[in-house]
Enzyme design. Sequence first.
Site, PDB file in Angstrom:
ATOM      1  CE  LYS A  68      29.712  39.214  29.601  1.00  0.00           C
ATOM      2  NZ  LYS A  68      29.524  40.493  28.906  1.00  0.00           N
ATOM      3  CE1 TYR A  83      28.768  38.367  33.253  1.00  0.00           C
ATOM      4  CE2 TYR A  83      30.348  36.704  33.931  1.00  0.00           C
ATOM      5  CZ  TYR A  83      30.073  37.943  33.398  1.00  0.00           C
ATOM      6  OH  TYR A  83      31.106  38.747  32.993  1.00  0.00           O
ATOM      7  CB  SER A  88      33.993  37.146  31.127  1.00  0.00           C
ATOM      8  OG  SER A  88      34.438  36.586  32.341  1.00  0.00           O
TER       9      SER A  88
HETATM   10  C1  UD1 Z   1      33.506  36.777  38.607  1.00  0.00           C
HETATM   11  C2  UD1 Z   1      33.290  35.876  37.437  1.00  0.00           C
HETATM   12  C3  UD1 Z   1      33.781  36.544  36.197  1.00  0.00           C
HETATM   13  C4  UD1 Z   1      33.044  37.831  36.000  1.00  0.00           C
HETATM   14  C5  UD1 Z   1      33.225  38.716  37.198  1.00  0.00           C
HETATM   15  C6  UD1 Z   1      32.310  39.878  37.019  1.00  0.00           C
HETATM   16  C7  UD1 Z   1      33.373  33.488  37.949  1.00  0.00           C
HETATM   17  C8  UD1 Z   1      34.222  32.304  38.154  1.00  0.00           C
HETATM   18  N1  UD1 Z   1      34.005  34.621  37.660  1.00  0.00           N
HETATM   19  O1  UD1 Z   1      34.919  36.904  38.769  1.00  0.00           O
HETATM   20  O2  UD1 Z   1      33.539  35.752  35.094  1.00  0.00           O
HETATM   21  O3  UD1 Z   1      33.476  38.480  34.839  1.00  0.00           O
HETATM   22  O4  UD1 Z   1      32.873  38.006  38.392  1.00  0.00           O
HETATM   23  O5  UD1 Z   1      31.896  40.433  38.175  1.00  0.00           O
HETATM   24  O6  UD1 Z   1      32.175  33.429  38.037  1.00  0.00           O
HETATM   25  N2  UD1 Z   1      36.435  36.806  47.053  1.00  0.00           N
HETATM   26  C9  UD1 Z   1      36.506  36.694  48.428  1.00  0.00           C
HETATM   27  N3  UD1 Z   1      35.656  37.439  49.184  1.00  0.00           N
HETATM   28  C10 UD1 Z   1      34.732  38.305  48.647  1.00  0.00           C
HETATM   29  C11 UD1 Z   1      34.669  38.410  47.222  1.00  0.00           C
HETATM   30  C12 UD1 Z   1      35.525  37.632  46.465  1.00  0.00           C
HETATM   31  O7  UD1 Z   1      37.322  35.939  48.969  1.00  0.00           O
HETATM   32  O8  UD1 Z   1      33.973  38.948  49.391  1.00  0.00           O
HETATM   33  C13 UD1 Z   1      37.368  36.012  46.236  1.00  0.00           C
HETATM   34  C14 UD1 Z   1      36.680  35.060  45.289  1.00  0.00           C
HETATM   35  O9  UD1 Z   1      36.459  33.816  45.883  1.00  0.00           O
HETATM   36  C15 UD1 Z   1      37.696  34.998  44.151  1.00  0.00           C
HETATM   37  C16 UD1 Z   1      38.358  36.368  44.150  1.00  0.00           C
HETATM   38  O10 UD1 Z   1      38.076  36.915  45.437  1.00  0.00           O
HETATM   39  O11 UD1 Z   1      38.672  34.044  44.444  1.00  0.00           O
HETATM   40  C17 UD1 Z   1      37.815  37.281  43.080  1.00  0.00           C
HETATM   41  O12 UD1 Z   1      36.407  37.291  43.163  1.00  0.00           O
HETATM   42  P1  UD1 Z   1      35.521  38.322  42.325  1.00  0.00           P
HETATM   43  O13 UD1 Z   1      36.059  39.694  42.468  1.00  0.00           O
HETATM   44  O14 UD1 Z   1      34.082  38.103  42.715  1.00  0.00           O
HETATM   45  O15 UD1 Z   1      35.748  37.909  40.814  1.00  0.00           O
HETATM   46  P2  UD1 Z   1      35.621  36.461  40.107  1.00  0.00           P
HETATM   47  O16 UD1 Z   1      34.730  35.563  40.868  1.00  0.00           O
HETATM   48  O17 UD1 Z   1      36.993  36.006  39.802  1.00  0.00           O
END
Ligand code: UD1
Length: 345
Positions: A160, A156, A131
């Site tokens: 990795k 997590y 990741s």
């Molecule tokens: C996270 C992990 C990544 C992992 C992946 C697996 C981190 C930094 N990244 O990705 O390593 O492989 O999960 O599941 O830990 N968001 C919202 N509202 C929501 C959900 C998300 O605003 O309800 C935003 C988050 O703040 C982020 C973006 O959407 O900016 C993507 O979030 P998400 O889909 O959870 O993925 P990552 O956090 O990037």
Amino acid sequence: MTDRSQKRRRIVVTGGAGFIGSHTAVALVEAGYEPVLVDDLRNSREEAVAGIRRIVGREIEWHCVDCGDAAAMAPVFNQPVHGAIHFAADKAVGESVEQPEKYVDNNIGGTARLTALLRQHGVRHLVFSSSCTVYGEAEFLPVSESAPILPAASPYGFTKQACETLLHHAHQAADGDFGVALLRYFNPIGAHPSAEIGELPLGPPANLVPFLTQAVAGLRGPLTVFGDDYPTPDGTCIRDYLHVCDLAAAHVSALRWLERNEGRLETFNLGTGRGASVKEVIAAFTAATGLDVPHRMGPRRSGDVTAIYADPTKAARELEWVTKRSLETCLEDAWRWQQRLGQKE
Ligand code: UD1
């Protein structure tokens, strides 16, 4: 099983009923390989296996076992195994903070047990699911494979990093007999265009797109945007979202790369090379489907990095792989899948 499928090269796909595993199984069949699914359904559902079978139009070998359980895995090795793709792992960042022991045992322990089995059985090719989390808050964007690996922000992320290190050691110990491709995914989203398979979060989704589609479907309250005060053009976090079918194709490319480069180990970023903010994802969903996304601004989520997107030039050069699908296509396909799921959570 037909004669034709017996002649195909068998590829063990751990986590084969999961989101990326199921799409990769389809890509393997289309590329002429024979996926052998290994999944004990602890975090996935049997209907994914049925979906794969409907897309490819035939039976697929599936073992409902833990990939680290040597006795249960014995039947998998009754016929020659050409390679393995290891997806099986826990991936909820928040849960990993609450239960680090579970993540160390399943993700690191599971990878160690599987790798030992593969080496015992003389399997020569391993593709590993890593990741972009290994980079933490990257100093330079886009991030390339040579960027420093920073201390992990979550258990997590630590697993990795540890699995990558473990595989470097296993590769060295095998002295040219065990090739490894470490694939660092950015943010996989979307679903197969047939809507036969897709992401099946059990319980409330932690990731953006499944939460967004469930909010639009009325299964949840409005989507909370986690922070709009980041130092980005619109204040929301930036990620590199890629279609899961593009990602699945990269695994086939990685296997072919391992066949051309016997016994080597390399790391590849898999992303589009373009960042999109949370607000841009919401706007792209509306552009793709004509539907509004109920949402509200909320506080930052702890552990989120401000912005990360890939430099995918190494994958383009060596794997001969680039993404083909746009963000709108990703979101259209994710929405078709959500509609197929209906009220199911
Ligand atoms: C996270 C992990 C990544 C992992 C992946 C697996 C981190 C930094 N990244 O990705 O390593 O492989 O999960 O599941 O830990 N968001 C919202 N509202 C929501 C959900 C998300 O605003 O309800 C935003 C988050 O703040 C982020 C973006 O959407 O900016 C993507 O979030 P998400 O889909 O959870 O993925 P990552 O956090 O990037």
